[in-house]
Design an enzyme around this catalytic site. Structure first.
Site, PDB file in Angstrom:
ATOM      1  N   SER A  11       0.997  -1.356  -0.165  1.00  0.00           N
ATOM      2  CA  SER A  11      -0.193  -0.023  -0.009  1.00  0.00           C
ATOM      3  C   SER A  11       0.821   1.002  -0.090  1.00  0.00           C
ATOM      4  O   SER A  11       1.766   1.234   1.016  1.00  0.00           O
ATOM      5  CB  SER A  11      -0.774   0.075   1.170  1.00  0.00           C
ATOM      6  N   HIS A  36      -1.122  -1.733  -3.983  1.00  0.00           N
ATOM      7  CA  HIS A  36      -2.655  -1.551  -3.587  1.00  0.00           C
ATOM      8  C   HIS A  36      -2.606   0.068  -3.449  1.00  0.00           C
ATOM      9  O   HIS A  36      -1.861   0.692  -2.501  1.00  0.00           O
ATOM     10  CB  HIS A  36      -2.535  -2.189  -2.159  1.00  0.00           C
ATOM     11  N   ASP A  38      -4.888   3.206  -2.367  1.00  0.00           N
ATOM     12  CA  ASP A  38      -6.216   3.464  -1.585  1.00  0.00           C
ATOM     13  C   ASP A  38      -6.691   5.019  -1.905  1.00  0.00           C
ATOM     14  O   ASP A  38      -6.052   6.072  -1.631  1.00  0.00           O
ATOM     15  CB  ASP A  38      -5.638   3.780  -0.048  1.00  0.00           C
ATOM     16  N   MET A  40      -9.435   7.760  -1.517  1.00  0.00           N
ATOM     17  CA  MET A  40     -10.407   8.156  -0.368  1.00  0.00           C
ATOM     18  C   MET A  40     -11.154   9.512  -0.970  1.00  0.00           C
ATOM     19  O   MET A  40     -10.247  10.340  -1.474  1.00  0.00           O
ATOM     20  CB  MET A  40      -9.454   8.215   0.830  1.00  0.00           C
ATOM     21  N   HIS A  69      -8.130   0.317  -4.427  1.00  0.00           N
ATOM     22  CA  HIS A  69      -8.960  -0.003  -3.201  1.00  0.00           C
ATOM     23  C   HIS A  69      -9.850   1.256  -2.981  1.00  0.00           C
ATOM     24  O   HIS A  69      -9.232   2.359  -2.460  1.00  0.00           O
ATOM     25  CB  HIS A  69      -8.515  -0.275  -2.069  1.00  0.00           C
ATOM     26  N   MET A  71     -12.399   3.873  -1.628  1.00  0.00           N
ATOM     27  CA  MET A  71     -12.885   4.057  -0.167  1.00  0.00           C
ATOM     28  C   MET A  71     -13.698   5.432  -0.558  1.00  0.00           C
ATOM     29  O   MET A  71     -13.288   6.463  -0.266  1.00  0.00           O
ATOM     30  CB  MET A  71     -12.153   4.311   0.787  1.00  0.00           C
ATOM     31  N   MET A 141     -11.477  -5.916   5.852  1.00  0.00           N
ATOM     32  CA  MET A 141     -10.669  -4.712   6.370  1.00  0.00           C
ATOM     33  C   MET A 141     -10.659  -4.906   7.897  1.00  0.00           C
ATOM     34  O   MET A 141     -11.539  -5.509   8.556  1.00  0.00           O
ATOM     35  CB  MET A 141     -11.539  -3.621   6.421  1.00  0.00           C
ATOM     36  N   ASP A 180      -6.774  -6.191   4.638  1.00  0.00           N
ATOM     37  CA  ASP A 180      -6.073  -4.891   4.843  1.00  0.00           C
ATOM     38  C   ASP A 180      -6.484  -4.114   6.071  1.00  0.00           C
ATOM     39  O   ASP A 180      -7.226  -4.011   6.551  1.00  0.00           O
ATOM     40  CB  ASP A 180      -6.955  -4.138   3.394  1.00  0.00           C
TER      41      ASP A 180
HETATM   42  C1  DX5 Z   1      -6.717   1.991   5.077  1.00  0.00           C
HETATM   43  C2  DX5 Z   1      -6.174   1.463   3.817  1.00  0.00           C
HETATM   44  C3  DX5 Z   1      -5.026   0.507   4.047  1.00  0.00           C
HETATM   45  C4  DX5 Z   1      -3.871   0.966   4.765  1.00  0.00           C
HETATM   46  C5  DX5 Z   1      -3.141   0.064   5.311  1.00  0.00           C
HETATM   47  O1  DX5 Z   1      -7.699   2.606   5.013  1.00  0.00           O
HETATM   48  O2  DX5 Z   1      -6.978   0.707   3.380  1.00  0.00           O
HETATM   49  O3  DX5 Z   1      -4.660  -0.043   2.872  1.00  0.00           O
HETATM   50  O4  DX5 Z   1      -2.757   1.613   3.716  1.00  0.00           O
HETATM   51  O5  DX5 Z   1      -2.096   0.462   5.920  1.00  0.00           O
HETATM   52  P1  DX5 Z   1      -1.612  -0.258   7.324  1.00  0.00           P
HETATM   53  O6  DX5 Z   1      -0.826  -1.391   6.865  1.00  0.00           O
HETATM   54  O7  DX5 Z   1      -0.498   0.879   7.901  1.00  0.00           O
HETATM   55  O8  DX5 Z   1      -2.692  -0.617   8.127  1.00  0.00           O
HETATM   56 ZN    ZN Z   2      -6.662  -0.133   1.372  1.00  0.00          ZN
END
Ligand code: DX5
Ligand code: ZN
Length: 348
Positions: A11, A36, A38, A40, A69, A71, A141, A180
């Site tokens: 990520s 990966h 993220d 948002m 991913h 969100m 998650m 995740d």
């Molecule tokens: C959180 C993300 C994750 C995040 C995980 O909302 O979806 O992908 O990057 O990071 P760590 O490994 O620090 O929990």
């Molecule tokens: Zn994620």
């Protein structure tokens, strides 16, 4: 590619956002299996990151797969952007407006990418039931989405990871369970023991001074260790990239059979292996399939293989009657007294 079965998706949430190209290249060099990303929208989660333009920018910087991913509250109006940006899979949350879920999954699949559904820690897996068959990834998650560096929720992992596999029975060879949130050297063995396929690892990889490559290898190895001892009777997990022999056939039949097997989504490698020499002077081809789907291949194509083997026998007889027997083709130097070759040579 790494051996074993667990894969690490790096990520980039906690990487330096002003230098993503460097982050990607560094993580690839350090042994990441894929990325990966993220996304948002400051609406579905209380944080804002990046969009399709950034993904489009990093796409040419790596050969590795990119998993998005999302969100976000409204994936449907923006989904083309993520597909055009070159994401290999797009996973979004089942908690959004239900009217968007099915059409978004269908669009992702229609573009030839893997569709995925993610569940927040408090959302039961049963929320995914209505969409069964429409997604190839379940993302569990194990932190509240929004930020990296939070603590791993072990009870959520225990409740959902094994059960998530049940939702992927339509895609035995390429369905994936991702975990995740809070995945690191402390939690890797536990999630590996639940048979998770993809471990998303974020913040711990980007700690200043941390040896990223060693961390990736450690997480992967611990996950495989967990799998070996909890799900696989103590046996080491099958390396995903190990190939096993499914059949040996004369070339023309091997190629035809390969096409049939691959039409069902199982990749085949044809190799001139150790099989017998045929009367046309060409050795049988080995058809190799990934060890992880050997049983499935047997189930789907075992009967056809017997038919092909019978056809090969008939073809050999016809060939000999019409053309006689040619000396074996030699493409590389053979050992001086090769007993294995003599059987196929013309008598006398
Ligand atoms: C959180 C993300 C994750 C995040 C995980 O909302 O979806 O992908 O990057 O990071 P760590 O490994 O620090 O929990
Ligand atoms: Zn994620």
């Amino acid at each position: 590619m790494a051996g074993g079965r667990a894969r690490v998706a790096v990520s980039i949430l906690d990487a330096d956002h002003s230098n993503m190209a460097y982050a990607i290249q560094r993580a690839e060099k350090e042994g990441a299996d894929r990325f990966h990303v993220d996304v948002m929208d400051a609406h579905f989660v209380p944080n804002l990151t990046f969009g399709p333009k950034m993904i489009q920018g990093i796409r040419p910087r790596t050969q590795l797969p990119i998993d998005a991913h999302l969100m976000v509250s409204d994936p449907l109006p923006f989904i083309d952007g993520y597909l055009d940006a070159g994401c290999d899979s797009v996973t979004f949350h089942v908690e959004i407006d239900p009217a968007q879920v099915e059409p978004t999954l269908r669009k992702i699949r229609a573009a030839g990418r893997a569709p995925g559904l993610a569940v927040k820690p408090k959302t039961p897996l049963s929320a995914l039931e209505p969409y069964r068959g429409l997604f190839d990834i379940v993302l569990v998650m194990t932190v509240e989405p929004g930020f990296g560096g939070q603590e791993f929720m072990k009870d959520v992992a225990a409740e959902k990871i094994l059960a998530a596999r049940e939702l992927l029975t339509h895609a035995p060879a390429d369905g994936e369970v991702h975990v995740d949130g809070g995945v690191n050297r402390e939690s890797a063995e536990f999630v590996g023991g639940l048979g998770v396929d993809i471990l998303v690892v974020g913040s711990v990889l980007w700690i200043k001074g941390r040896n990223m490559g060693r961390e990736i290898r450690l997480v992967r190895a611990l996950a495989d260790e967990g799998y070996q001892y909890r799900l696989n009777d103590g046996k080491p997990p099958i390396p995903r990239d190990a190939m096993v022999q499914f059949s040996q056939l004369p070339k023309h039949l091997a190629m035809r059979f390969m096409g049939e097997i691959e039409a069902g989504g199982i990749p085949v490698i044809p190799l001139r292996g150790s099989g017998q020499f045929n009367p046309d002077g060409v050795r049988d081809y080995d058809l190799l399939v990934p060890a992880s789907v050997a049983a499935l291949t047997e189930e789907r194509h075992g009967v056809a293989r017997d038919r092909y083997l019978a056809e090969a026998g008939a073809w050999r007889e016809r060939y000999i009657a019409e053309f006689g027997i040619k000396p074996p083709e030699t493409t590389r130097p053979q050992p001086r007294s090769s007993a294995t070759r003599t059987g196929a040579r013309p008598a006398g």
